[in-house]
Design a protein around this motif. Structure first.
Motif, PDB file in Angstrom:
ATOM      1  N   ARG A  89     -11.160  15.979  13.035  1.00 22.45           N
ATOM      2  CA  ARG A  89     -10.527  15.187  11.983  1.00 22.45           C
ATOM      3  C   ARG A  89      -9.212  14.587  12.487  1.00 22.45           C
ATOM      4  N   ALA A  90      -8.428  15.357  13.208  1.00 19.36           N
ATOM      5  CA  ALA A  90      -7.163  14.863  13.743  1.00 19.36           C
ATOM      6  C   ALA A  90      -7.405  13.741  14.748  1.00 19.36           C
ATOM      7  N   ALA A  91      -8.404  13.895  15.593  1.00 19.84           N
ATOM      8  CA  ALA A  91      -8.718  12.862  16.575  1.00 19.84           C
ATOM      9  C   ALA A  91      -9.184  11.584  15.893  1.00 19.84           C
ATOM     10  N   TYR A  92      -9.964  11.713  14.825  1.00 21.89           N
ATOM     11  CA  TYR A  92     -10.444  10.548  14.080  1.00 21.89           C
ATOM     12  C   TYR A  92      -9.267   9.808  13.452  1.00 21.89           C
ATOM     13  N   ALA A  93      -8.342  10.541  12.883  1.00 21.00           N
ATOM     14  CA  ALA A  93      -7.181   9.912  12.250  1.00 21.00           C
ATOM     15  C   ALA A  93      -6.335   9.176  13.281  1.00 21.00           C
ATOM     16  N   GLU A  94      -6.219   9.726  14.473  1.00 21.29           N
ATOM     17  CA  GLU A  94      -5.401   9.111  15.511  1.00 21.29           C
ATOM     18  C   GLU A  94      -6.068   7.880  16.125  1.00 21.29           C
ATOM     19  N   ALA A  95      -7.383   7.938  16.344  1.00 22.33           N
ATOM     20  CA  ALA A  95      -8.030   6.887  17.109  1.00 22.33           C
ATOM     21  C   ALA A  95      -8.860   5.923  16.279  1.00 22.33           C
ATOM     22  N   GLY A  96      -9.771   6.434  15.498  1.00 24.99           N
ATOM     23  CA  GLY A  96     -10.767   5.582  14.870  1.00 24.99           C
ATOM     24  C   GLY A  96     -10.332   4.879  13.612  1.00 24.99           C
ATOM     25  N   ASN A  97      -9.247   5.260  13.012  1.00 27.85           N
ATOM     26  CA  ASN A  97      -8.912   4.731  11.709  1.00 27.85           C
ATOM     27  C   ASN A  97      -7.530   4.085  11.685  1.00 27.85           C
ATOM     28  N   THR A  98      -7.045   3.647  12.835  1.00 24.47           N
ATOM     29  CA  THR A  98      -5.724   3.041  12.886  1.00 24.47           C
ATOM     30  C   THR A  98      -5.801   1.555  12.538  1.00 24.47           C
ATOM     31  N   LEU A  99      -4.752   1.053  11.955  1.00 25.08           N
ATOM     32  CA  LEU A  99      -4.677  -0.350  11.575  1.00 25.08           C
ATOM     33  C   LEU A  99      -4.481  -1.199  12.817  1.00 25.08           C
ATOM     34  N   ASN A 100      -5.262  -2.239  12.926  1.00 25.52           N
ATOM     35  CA  ASN A 100      -5.185  -3.166  14.041  1.00 25.52           C
ATOM     36  C   ASN A 100      -4.316  -4.349  13.628  1.00 25.52           C
ATOM     37  N   GLU A 101      -3.470  -4.836  14.509  1.00 29.00           N
ATOM     38  CA  GLU A 101      -2.610  -5.976  14.204  1.00 29.00           C
ATOM     39  C   GLU A 101      -3.413  -7.232  13.898  1.00 29.00           C
ATOM     40  N   ALA A 102      -4.674  -7.285  14.346  1.00 29.83           N
ATOM     41  CA  ALA A 102      -5.531  -8.445  14.097  1.00 29.83           C
ATOM     42  C   ALA A 102      -6.177  -8.413  12.713  1.00 29.83           C
ATOM     43  N   ASP A 103      -6.066  -7.302  12.007  1.00 28.68           N
ATOM     44  CA  ASP A 103      -6.610  -7.191  10.658  1.00 28.68           C
ATOM     45  C   ASP A 103      -5.962  -8.266   9.767  1.00 28.68           C
ATOM     46  N   PRO A 104      -6.751  -8.974   8.936  1.00 33.32           N
ATOM     47  CA  PRO A 104      -6.181 -10.051   8.108  1.00 33.32           C
ATOM     48  C   PRO A 104      -5.028  -9.610   7.202  1.00 33.32           C
ATOM     49  N   LYS A 105      -5.132  -8.443   6.593  1.00 34.25           N
ATOM     50  CA  LYS A 105      -4.048  -7.963   5.728  1.00 34.25           C
ATOM     51  C   LYS A 105      -2.810  -7.618   6.562  1.00 34.25           C
ATOM     52  N   ALA A 106      -3.036  -7.041   7.744  1.00 37.31           N
ATOM     53  CA  ALA A 106      -1.916  -6.719   8.638  1.00 37.31           C
ATOM     54  C   ALA A 106      -1.205  -8.001   9.067  1.00 37.31           C
ATOM     55  N   GLN A 107      -1.971  -9.035   9.374  1.00 37.44           N
ATOM     56  CA  GLN A 107      -1.369 -10.305   9.775  1.00 37.44           C
ATOM     57  C   GLN A 107      -0.592 -10.936   8.628  1.00 37.44           C
ATOM     58  N   ALA A 108      -1.137 -10.846   7.421  1.00 34.70           N
ATOM     59  CA  ALA A 108      -0.468 -11.428   6.252  1.00 34.70           C
ATOM     60  C   ALA A 108       0.888 -10.775   5.997  1.00 34.70           C
ATOM     61  N   LEU A 109       0.999  -9.487   6.324  1.00 39.78           N
ATOM     62  CA  LEU A 109       2.255  -8.759   6.105  1.00 39.78           C
ATOM     63  C   LEU A 109       3.109  -8.644   7.362  1.00 39.78           C
ATOM     64  N   GLY A 110       2.677  -9.282   8.440  1.00 35.84           N
ATOM     65  CA  GLY A 110       3.451  -9.264   9.674  1.00 35.84           C
ATOM     66  C   GLY A 110       3.514  -7.905  10.343  1.00 35.84           C
ATOM     67  N   TYR A 111       2.479  -7.076  10.150  1.00 35.69           N
ATOM     68  CA  TYR A 111       2.474  -5.717  10.729  1.00 35.69           C
ATOM     69  C   TYR A 111       2.511  -5.758  12.251  1.00 35.69           C
ATOM     70  N   ARG A 112       3.384  -4.959  12.816  1.00 40.20           N
ATOM     71  CA  ARG A 112       3.455  -4.733  14.261  1.00 40.20           C
ATOM     72  C   ARG A 112       3.425  -3.239  14.496  1.00 40.20           C
ATOM     73  N   GLU A 113       2.637  -2.809  15.461  1.00 36.67           N
ATOM     74  CA  GLU A 113       2.536  -1.388  15.772  1.00 36.67           C
ATOM     75  C   GLU A 113       3.830  -0.866  16.393  1.00 36.67           C
ATOM     76  N   ASP A 114       4.608  -1.756  16.964  1.00 38.71           N
ATOM     77  CA  ASP A 114       5.893  -1.405  17.558  1.00 38.71           C
ATOM     78  C   ASP A 114       6.961  -2.302  16.923  1.00 38.71           C
ATOM     79  N   ALA A 115       7.843  -1.726  16.127  1.00 31.77           N
ATOM     80  CA  ALA A 115       8.839  -2.495  15.386  1.00 31.77           C
ATOM     81  C   ALA A 115       9.755  -3.314  16.299  1.00 31.77           C
TER      82      ALA A 115
END
Length: 103
Positions: A23-49
């Motif tokens: 479960r911990a490995a899944y949370a770390e790797a498989g379910n992370t938000l990608n900067e290319a996600d449309p909602k992430a792009q709309a909000l200007g999400y960056r994985e590194d501030a």
């Protein structure tokens, strides 16, 4: 073949540990938000501030990260955690988006 209570308990403990680690490995790797996600792009999400385009997002201030945002649902020591804006996706604690709030 008969299974002893001790053998059953050892197998149960081993399986429980494996599930927790998976479960911990899944949370770390498989379910992370990608900067290319449309909602992430709309909000200007960056994985590194530190990589936020300050000209495009003048509301960004140094020291603002997802980990210090009131919408972040992880612990202070987590590398990734939930965010109320992105549903089941995990955001980087060192990340940032334009909805940052510290209320």
């Amino acid at each position: 073949m008969t299974t002893s209570r001790r053998h059953f308990l050892m197998l149960s403990a081993g399986m429980g540990s494996a599930l927790v680690l998976a479960r911990a490995a899944y949370a770390e790797a498989g379910n992370t938000l990608n900067e290319a996600d449309p909602k992430a792009q709309a909000l200007g999400y960056r994985e590194d501030a530190s990589k936020v385009d300050k000209a495009k997002f003048p509301s960004y201030a140094a020291g603002q990260t997802c980990g210090t945002c009131s919408l972040f649902q992880g612990k202070a020591t987590d590398a990734y955690g939930g965010c109320t804006l992105f549903g089941d996706k995990q955001v980087a604690a060192r990340g940032w988006c334009s909805s940052y709030t510290n209320m």
